[in-house]
Design a protein around this motif. Structure first.
Motif, short mmCIF file in Angstrom:
data_model
loop_
_atom_site.label_atom_id
_atom_site.label_comp_id
_atom_site.label_asym_id
_atom_site.label_seq_id
_atom_site.Cartn_x
_atom_site.Cartn_y
_atom_site.Cartn_z
N ASP A 181 -18.51 -0.92 -2.46
CA ASP A 181 -18.64 -1.09 -0.82
C ASP A 181 -19.31 -0.41 0.26
OD1 ASP A 181 -17.39 -1.03 2.22
OD2 ASP A 181 -16.59 -3.06 1.24
N GLY A 190 -8.44 5.65 -0.21
CA GLY A 190 -9.59 5.18 -0.33
C GLY A 190 -10.10 7.09 0.89
N TRP A 206 -10.02 7.30 5.79
CA TRP A 206 -9.16 6.89 5.49
C TRP A 206 -9.41 5.25 6.35
CZ3 TRP A 206 -9.42 10.88 8.64
CH2 TRP A 206 -9.38 10.93 9.78
N SER A 218 -8.83 6.26 -4.97
CA SER A 218 -9.90 5.42 -4.88
C SER A 218 -8.91 4.42 -3.75
CB SER A 218 -9.43 4.39 -6.66
OG SER A 218 -7.99 4.27 -6.46
N PRO A 219 -10.12 3.41 -3.85
CA PRO A 219 -10.34 2.54 -2.22
C PRO A 219 -8.34 1.47 -2.81
CG PRO A 219 -12.00 1.87 -3.35
CD PRO A 219 -11.33 2.69 -4.00
N THR A 220 -8.00 1.46 -4.68
CA THR A 220 -6.82 1.13 -4.35
C THR A 220 -5.75 1.52 -4.26
OG1 THR A 220 -6.27 1.44 -6.44
CG2 THR A 220 -7.54 -0.65 -6.94
N ASN A 276 0.80 -1.01 -0.11
CA ASN A 276 0.07 0.21 -0.14
C ASN A 276 0.86 1.31 -0.38
OD1 ASN A 276 -1.49 2.05 2.33
ND2 ASN A 276 -2.22 1.30 -0.04
N TYR A 286 -17.56 2.60 1.97
CA TYR A 286 -17.69 3.39 1.21
C TYR A 286 -18.92 4.28 0.75
CZ TYR A 286 -12.77 2.78 0.42
OH TYR A 286 -11.68 2.87 1.22
N VAL A 334 -11.28 3.46 6.56
CA VAL A 334 -12.13 1.70 5.39
C VAL A 334 -11.29 0.78 5.15
CG1 VAL A 334 -13.45 1.83 3.70
CG2 VAL A 334 -14.31 3.54 5.40
N GLN A 335 -10.10 2.06 4.44
CA GLN A 335 -8.92 1.17 3.34
C GLN A 335 -8.15 0.78 4.41
OE1 GLN A 335 -6.16 2.96 2.32
NE2 GLN A 335 -5.94 2.36 0.07
#
Length: 453
Positions: A387, A367, A290, A362-364, A61, A390, A292-293
């Motif tokens: 999700d 996020g 933040w 993006s969540p990748t 990440n 989100y 969530v990811q």
């Protein structure tokens, strides 16, 4: 909002709380920002101080976030003579080194700041106005609340790359084990405190609120204050309004959370929501998008939910929107080139730039919620918000958001002292609100600088 825990490299990307924790070290720095321009070679690369790139370690990440910065820099460097060079340092290092660097005339050409740092640098006269380098369409593309804390009049002195709303995260398995369901989620302050106290037993914590003094704790306090209709500073008159029913009620909420046993004096799992939720140590935790990811990446088998911060009975839901912005040193080596780089990366209507901006949120990669309408549209088309957590942030929580205040250190400290006294020392909310009000009035009598809100 955030800002803000040590931001040194960890297995996970640095949290907003981590990055804001050291902000108070800059409290006396404004007067130091008036030195002359940089004495560096005029053909030297422009230095971009940040806490993302080059990646401090090979965590996937962290590498993805670093690569995102590197892509923007490489794209610019391949097309321009004036080169950009990323300079990595932790948030604490930046907080300590930036005032000294600016005072000696050797500040970074490009750097990251949170709203709480804005007036320190704006009042010091070291921020380049980016509006002349932007198309009006791009300016209008920013959500007003995202850009508000980086503007003075028509000038734009920082471009945000994200929005970070606060919410309550909860552990549904822990609630279920106590005979509760989603239908029992708290609808107001009293229900929240009651559930928090009920669920606090042994090593288990009912409600986690921040207890450490700093810009981040203030950031987490502001939504509860705003839900009362109260404020620190009146936006119209720019005068302090802290000695009032709303601020007293919000201070009392944080005090009662500790006194009732709903909230501990130290956060469980050393402040790590992943460890706390994995071990079912916490039922409710106030934090930002933040996480969530953070939870999805580092605890993929752990269930969790998110909900809006419950208001007082009869009140309205409000959250705070944090987020980091890219700024340009107006006294740097080449402010024009630095400004054009920042605008090309974050403030352009170019499709490639918009797509790159969307990739960050993006969540990748990060996020967070986007700061621009065009970026939001790209993410929506990619179904990036599929999700449920989100989706709740985007559809339910974000619309209730208000920009994190850009209060200078003296204003922050008055609020922080009142909050700490009530929360951890059992002081009377009315007394502390009056004390803070007097401090704010004394400061603003001689304050000369940008508007506080």
């Amino acid at each position: 909002m955030r800002l803000r825990p040590s931001p040194a490299p960890t297995p996970r990307s640095p949290s907003r709380r981590a990055l804001l924790a050291g902000s108070t070290a800059l409290a006396a720095s404004t007067a130091m920002l008036s030195s002359c321009g940089s004495g560096r070679s005029t053909d030297a690369p422009l230095r971009f101080w940040n806490f993302y790139s080059p990646a401090p370690q090979q965590d996937p990440n962290l590498v993805a976030q670093s690569d995102w910065f590197d892509t923007a820099i490489s794209r610019w460097n391949s097309a321009n003579t004036r080169q950009i060079e990323p300079v990595y340092m932790t948030g604490d290092q930046m907080n300590q080194r930036m005032p000294v660097a600016f005072a000696s005339g050797d500040g970074p050409d490009i750097f990251l700041i949170s709203p709480g740092d804005y007036l320190r640098y704006a009042n010091g006269g070291v921020l380049e106005d980016l509006a002349p380098y932007m198309e009006q369409e791009a300016i209008d593309d920013y959500f007003p609340q995202a850009l508000a804390t980086r503007r003075s009049g028509e000038g734009i002195y920082g471009l945000p790359m994200e929005q970070e709303p606060l919410a309550l995260f909860y552990d549904p398995e822990l609630l279920e084990s106590a005979g509760l369901s989603d239908g029992d989620l708290p609808a107001d302050w009293e229900q929240l405190l009651e559930l928090g106290a009920q669920l606090s037993t042994g090593n288990q914590t009912g409600l986690v609120l921040d207890v450490d003094p700093g810009y981040y704790q203030n950031f987490t306090f502001y939504p509860w204050l705003w839900q009362t209709g109260g404020d620190v500073i009146d936006p119209d008159g720019q005068t302090p309004v802290f000695d009032a029913d709303g601020p007293r009620a919000a201070l009392d909420l944080f005090g009662r959370a500790i006194a009732s046993g709903a909230t501990p004096r130290t956060r469980p799992a050393n402040g790590d929501i992943v460890g706390a939720f994995t071990s079912h140590y916490a039922a409710f935790w106030e934090t930002g998008v933040w996480d969530v990811q953070n939870l999805l990446l580092n605890a993929p088998d752990t269930s969790f939910g998110v909900m809006s911060l419950p208001p007082p009975a009869g009140g309205e839901e409000v959250t705070a929107l944090g987020g980091w912005a890219w700024c340009v040193n107006s006294r740097g080596t080449d402010p024009e080139a630095a400004a054009r780089f920042v605008v090309s990366a974050l403030g352009s209507m170019d499709e490639e730039s918009i797509a790159h901006h969307a990739a960050w949120n993006s969540p990748t990669i990060k996020g967070n919620m986007p700061a621009r309408a065009s970026v939001d549209a790209v993410l929506d088309a990619e179904d990036a918000f599929a999700d449920e957590r989100y989706r709740i942030f985007r559809e339910d929580i974000l619309p209730t958001g208000r920009a994190e205040p850009r209060f200078p250190p003296v204003v922050y400290k008055a609020v922080s002292d009142a909050l700490q006294s009530v929360q951890l020392a059992g002081a009377d909310p009315g007394d502390e609100a009056r004390r803070a009000q007097k401090s704010l009035e004394g400061y603003l009598e001689t304050y000369r600088g940008g508007t506080l809100i």
